[in-house]
Scaffold this motif. Structure first.
Motif, PDB file in Angstrom:
ATOM      1  N   UNK A  24       0.836  -1.210   0.000  1.00 22.76           N
ATOM      2  CA  UNK A  24       0.000   0.000   0.000  1.00 22.76           C
ATOM      3  C   UNK A  24       0.865   1.251   0.000  1.00 22.76           C
ATOM      4  N   UNK A  25       1.941   1.231   0.754  1.00 26.02           N
ATOM      5  CA  UNK A  25       2.851   2.370   0.800  1.00 26.02           C
ATOM      6  C   UNK A  25       3.522   2.578  -0.559  1.00 26.02           C
ATOM      7  N   UNK A  31       1.605   6.610  -6.952  1.00 23.64           N
ATOM      8  CA  UNK A  31       0.556   7.580  -7.284  1.00 23.64           C
ATOM      9  C   UNK A  31       1.067   9.014  -7.153  1.00 23.64           C
ATOM     10  N   UNK A  32       1.868   9.278  -6.124  1.00 21.61           N
ATOM     11  CA  UNK A  32       2.432  10.623  -5.944  1.00 21.61           C
ATOM     12  C   UNK A  32       3.386  10.963  -7.080  1.00 21.61           C
ATOM     13  N   UNK A  36       3.059  13.989  -9.902  1.00 28.90           N
ATOM     14  CA  UNK A  36       4.128  14.947 -10.199  1.00 28.90           C
ATOM     15  C   UNK A  36       4.483  14.933 -11.678  1.00 28.90           C
ATOM     16  N   UNK A  37       4.478  13.757 -12.280  1.00 29.93           N
ATOM     17  CA  UNK A  37       4.785  13.666 -13.710  1.00 29.93           C
ATOM     18  C   UNK A  37       3.719  14.367 -14.542  1.00 29.93           C
ATOM     19  N   UNK A  83      12.289   6.461 -10.907  1.00 32.30           N
ATOM     20  CA  UNK A  83      11.808   6.141  -9.556  1.00 32.30           C
ATOM     21  C   UNK A  83      10.554   5.296  -9.628  1.00 32.30           C
ATOM     22  N   UNK A  84       9.642   5.677 -10.526  1.00 28.62           N
ATOM     23  CA  UNK A  84       8.397   4.929 -10.663  1.00 28.62           C
ATOM     24  C   UNK A  84       8.678   3.502 -11.099  1.00 28.62           C
ATOM     25  N   UNK A  85       9.615   3.325 -12.015  1.00 33.62           N
ATOM     26  CA  UNK A  85       9.976   1.981 -12.476  1.00 33.62           C
ATOM     27  C   UNK A  85      10.565   1.165 -11.333  1.00 33.62           C
ATOM     28  N   UNK A  86      11.415   1.786 -10.531  1.00 30.99           N
ATOM     29  CA  UNK A  86      12.006   1.083  -9.393  1.00 30.99           C
ATOM     30  C   UNK A  86      10.969   0.686  -8.353  1.00 30.99           C
ATOM     31  N   UNK A  87      10.038   1.580  -8.086  1.00 31.58           N
ATOM     32  CA  UNK A  87       8.976   1.264  -7.132  1.00 31.58           C
ATOM     33  C   UNK A  87       8.058   0.179  -7.683  1.00 31.58           C
ATOM     34  N   UNK A  88       7.778   0.238  -8.973  1.00 33.93           N
ATOM     35  CA  UNK A  88       6.975  -0.812  -9.603  1.00 33.93           C
ATOM     36  C   UNK A  88       7.667  -2.164  -9.512  1.00 33.93           C
TER      37      UNK A  88
END
Length: 101
Positions: A24-25, A31-32, A36-37, A83-88
Motif C-alpha cells: 500500500x505504501x 501515485x504521488x 508529479x509527472x 523512480x516509478x519503475x524502481x517502485x513498480x
C-alpha cells in the motif's frame, strides 16, 4: 536521528499484513510520482504554448526564443520515471515473494 516525526512506530506484524502495508505504501508513492509527472507534463505544455504565443516572427531573423525550462522539466520527468519503475519493480518483487511461500 533516523526516526522522522510522521513515521509510525515499528511493530511486529504477521508476514501477510506486513506485505500488504508495504505494498500500500509503494502504491501511494507511485501515485504521488505519477501526479508529479502529470504536473511536469502540463508545465512543459504551458511553456511550449507561451513560446507559440510570442507572435509572428517569420520576418525577423534576430529573434531567438531560449527555452531554459524544458530541459530541467525533462530531466526531472526522467528521474521520476526511473523512480516509478524502481517502485513498480519493488512492488512486483513483493507480490512475487507471497507466491513462493
Amino acid at each position: 536521528m533516523l526516526n522522522s516525526a510522521g513515521t509510525p512506530p515499528l511493530v511486529t506484524l504477521p508476514e501477510a499484513d506486513s506485505r500488504r502495508l508495504i505494498a500500500a505504501d509503494l502504491r501511494s508513492l507511485i501515485a504521488q510520482i505519477e501526479s508529479s509527472m502529470r504536473l511536469i507534463d502540463a508545465a512543459m505544455i504551458e511553456a511550449g504554448a507561451l513560446q507559440d504565443d510570442s507572435g509572428d516572427q517569420a520576418g525577423s531573423a534576430d529573434i531567438f526564443v531560449l527555452d531554459d525550462v524544458t530541459p530541467r522539466y525533462a530531466t526531472a520527468s526522467a528521474a521520476l520515471n526511473a523512480c516509478r519503475a524502481g517502485l513498480g519493480h519493488a512492488l512486483h518483487c513483493l507480490s512475487d515473494s507471497g507466491n513462493s511461500a
